[in-house]
Design a protein around this motif. Structure first.
Motif, mmCIF file in Angstrom:
data_model
loop_
_atom_site.group_PDB
_atom_site.id
_atom_site.type_symbol
_atom_site.label_atom_id
_atom_site.label_comp_id
_atom_site.label_asym_id
_atom_site.label_seq_id
_atom_site.Cartn_x
_atom_site.Cartn_y
_atom_site.Cartn_z
ATOM 1 N N LEU A 169 0.821 -1.208 0.000
ATOM 2 C CA LEU A 169 0.000 0.000 0.000
ATOM 3 C C LEU A 169 0.855 1.259 0.000
ATOM 4 O O LEU A 169 0.536 2.238 -0.671
ATOM 5 C CB LEU A 169 -0.945 0.013 1.194
ATOM 6 C CG LEU A 169 -2.145 -0.914 1.099
ATOM 7 C CD1 LEU A 169 -2.918 -0.916 2.409
ATOM 8 C CD2 LEU A 169 -3.046 -0.502 -0.042
ATOM 9 N N ALA A 170 1.953 1.232 0.745
ATOM 10 C CA ALA A 170 2.853 2.385 0.786
ATOM 11 C C ALA A 170 3.469 2.629 -0.596
ATOM 12 O O ALA A 170 3.534 3.772 -1.067
ATOM 13 C CB ALA A 170 3.950 2.172 1.824
ATOM 14 N N VAL A 171 3.895 1.570 -1.249
ATOM 15 C CA VAL A 171 4.478 1.704 -2.590
ATOM 16 C C VAL A 171 3.434 2.233 -3.568
ATOM 17 O O VAL A 171 3.715 3.127 -4.367
ATOM 18 C CB VAL A 171 5.072 0.353 -3.065
ATOM 19 C CG1 VAL A 171 5.423 0.395 -4.540
ATOM 20 C CG2 VAL A 171 6.300 -0.008 -2.230
ATOM 21 N N HIS A 187 1.168 6.680 -6.839
ATOM 22 C CA HIS A 187 0.088 7.623 -7.156
ATOM 23 C C HIS A 187 0.551 9.066 -6.948
ATOM 24 O O HIS A 187 0.230 9.936 -7.757
ATOM 25 C CB HIS A 187 -1.147 7.333 -6.302
ATOM 26 C CG HIS A 187 -1.864 6.083 -6.675
ATOM 27 N ND1 HIS A 187 -2.480 5.894 -7.886
ATOM 28 C CD2 HIS A 187 -2.046 4.924 -5.995
ATOM 29 C CE1 HIS A 187 -3.012 4.689 -7.942
ATOM 30 N NE2 HIS A 187 -2.761 4.077 -6.802
ATOM 31 N N ALA A 188 1.280 9.313 -5.867
ATOM 32 C CA ALA A 188 1.776 10.664 -5.603
ATOM 33 C C ALA A 188 2.733 11.122 -6.710
ATOM 34 O O ALA A 188 2.703 12.274 -7.137
ATOM 35 C CB ALA A 188 2.474 10.719 -4.240
ATOM 36 N N TYR A 189 3.561 10.201 -7.186
ATOM 37 C CA TYR A 189 4.484 10.519 -8.282
ATOM 38 C C TYR A 189 3.699 10.813 -9.570
ATOM 39 O O TYR A 189 3.948 11.810 -10.248
ATOM 40 C CB TYR A 189 5.455 9.355 -8.499
ATOM 41 C CG TYR A 189 6.384 9.547 -9.668
ATOM 42 C CD1 TYR A 189 7.418 10.471 -9.615
ATOM 43 C CD2 TYR A 189 6.223 8.797 -10.832
ATOM 44 C CE1 TYR A 189 8.274 10.647 -10.689
ATOM 45 C CE2 TYR A 189 7.065 8.972 -11.916
ATOM 46 C CZ TYR A 189 8.093 9.900 -11.841
ATOM 47 O OH TYR A 189 8.927 10.081 -12.908
ATOM 48 N N ALA A 190 2.726 9.960 -9.877
ATOM 49 C CA ALA A 190 1.915 10.141 -11.085
ATOM 50 C C ALA A 190 1.113 11.440 -11.036
ATOM 51 O O ALA A 190 0.893 12.080 -12.076
ATOM 52 C CB ALA A 190 0.973 8.950 -11.267
ATOM 53 N N ASP A 191 0.697 11.849 -9.835
ATOM 54 C CA ASP A 191 -0.073 13.083 -9.685
ATOM 55 C C ASP A 191 0.808 14.321 -9.588
ATOM 56 O O ASP A 191 0.300 15.429 -9.432
ATOM 57 C CB ASP A 191 -0.974 12.996 -8.452
ATOM 58 C CG ASP A 191 -2.087 11.974 -8.617
ATOM 59 O OD1 ASP A 191 -2.382 11.577 -9.765
ATOM 60 O OD2 ASP A 191 -2.662 11.556 -7.583
ATOM 61 N N GLU A 237 12.907 3.625 -1.923
ATOM 62 C CA GLU A 237 13.951 2.867 -1.219
ATOM 63 C C GLU A 237 13.627 2.777 0.273
ATOM 64 O O GLU A 237 13.766 1.719 0.881
ATOM 65 C CB GLU A 237 15.312 3.539 -1.430
ATOM 66 C CG GLU A 237 16.450 2.888 -0.684
ATOM 67 C CD GLU A 237 16.850 1.527 -1.247
ATOM 68 O OE1 GLU A 237 17.467 0.753 -0.502
ATOM 69 O OE2 GLU A 237 16.537 1.245 -2.415
ATOM 70 N N GLN A 238 13.164 3.892 0.867
ATOM 71 C CA GLN A 238 12.785 3.882 2.287
ATOM 72 C C GLN A 238 11.651 2.894 2.543
ATOM 73 O O GLN A 238 11.686 2.157 3.525
ATOM 74 C CB GLN A 238 12.339 5.282 2.731
ATOM 75 C CG GLN A 238 13.448 6.285 2.867
ATOM 76 C CD GLN A 238 12.900 7.668 3.184
ATOM 77 O OE1 GLN A 238 11.798 8.034 2.785
ATOM 78 N NE2 GLN A 238 13.696 8.447 3.906
ATOM 79 N N ALA A 239 10.652 2.893 1.674
ATOM 80 C CA ALA A 239 9.502 2.007 1.864
ATOM 81 C C ALA A 239 9.894 0.543 1.721
ATOM 82 O O ALA A 239 9.467 -0.302 2.505
ATOM 83 C CB ALA A 239 8.396 2.355 0.872
ATOM 84 N N ALA A 268 8.652 7.392 4.877
ATOM 85 C CA ALA A 268 8.597 7.355 3.419
ATOM 86 C C ALA A 268 7.340 8.038 2.887
ATOM 87 O O ALA A 268 7.326 8.564 1.778
ATOM 88 C CB ALA A 268 8.668 5.919 2.919
ATOM 89 N N LEU A 269 6.276 8.047 3.684
ATOM 90 C CA LEU A 269 4.995 8.614 3.252
ATOM 91 C C LEU A 269 4.747 10.022 3.788
ATOM 92 O O LEU A 269 3.706 10.616 3.493
ATOM 93 C CB LEU A 269 3.855 7.700 3.696
ATOM 94 C CG LEU A 269 3.898 6.275 3.153
ATOM 95 C CD1 LEU A 269 2.802 5.443 3.790
ATOM 96 C CD2 LEU A 269 3.796 6.261 1.646
ATOM 97 N N ALA A 270 5.689 10.548 4.564
ATOM 98 C CA ALA A 270 5.504 11.856 5.211
ATOM 99 C C ALA A 270 5.207 12.945 4.183
ATOM 100 O O ALA A 270 5.772 12.979 3.099
ATOM 101 C CB ALA A 270 6.744 12.219 6.014
#
Length: 170
Positions: free
Chosen positions: A15-17, A22-26, A39-41, A53-55
């Protein structure tokens, strides 16, 4: 034990990945930031590492709005963690029974001026609707018999002006 990755629930990591993708695509992350966070995730040793990683990513909240018709969702639709349903004239029917739900808990906020809401939950879902206010209307919920332990919790809040809330389980 440096270099050894402690087991995390694979579903949480996946889910984190997906959230990072999605954040990258948006456009919330550039390619360099995406690489670092990915890498962190993938190497996270604790839930705290995964949270790092999700901060600062935007929350997954979707708003469905209608000014003159019913809002309907059914089938295999992907349910966000937080859903806000806004309608002036018309209600909402949200069928979660066969939806793609990736979280153990969901928040649904209802803001319906003239219309009722109908929620259809999976059999083993629990629901709390104590934070729903009604001007004219009421709530009805028929919990299932012998459904077993809850696998999903749905928190419903909001305000219904002239309409009610009906909650059923599939």
């Amino acid at each position: 034990m440096k270099g050894v990755v402690m087991p995390l629930f694979e579903a949480e990591r996946e889910l984190a990945v997906q959230r990072l993708q999605h954040a990258y695509a948006d456009g919330y992350l550039d390619s360099a930031e995406m690489e670092v966070r990915l890498e962190q995730a993938l190497t996270a040793r604790s839930p705290g590492n995964l949270a790092t990683a999700l901060a600062e990513l935007p929350d997954e909240r979707v708003e469905l709005v209608s000014t003159g018709g019913q809002i309907r969702r059914s089938g295999g639709w992907r349910v966000p963690r937080s859903l806000r349903v806004v309608g002036e004239y018309g209600g909402a029917k949200l069928d979660l029974s066969s939806a793609d739900i990736r979280y153990p808990a969901l928040e649904i906020e209802l803001r319906l001026a003239y219309g009722s809401a109908h929620l259809i939950l999976p059999l083993r879902a629990s629901v709390d609707y104590d934070r729903v206010r009604f001007t004219w209307g009421s709530a009805s919920h028929r919990p299932p018999r012998n459904a077993g332990p809850s696998t999903l919790h749905v928190q419903v809040s909001g305000e219904l002006g002239y309409g009610g809330l009906k909650i059923r389980h599939r």
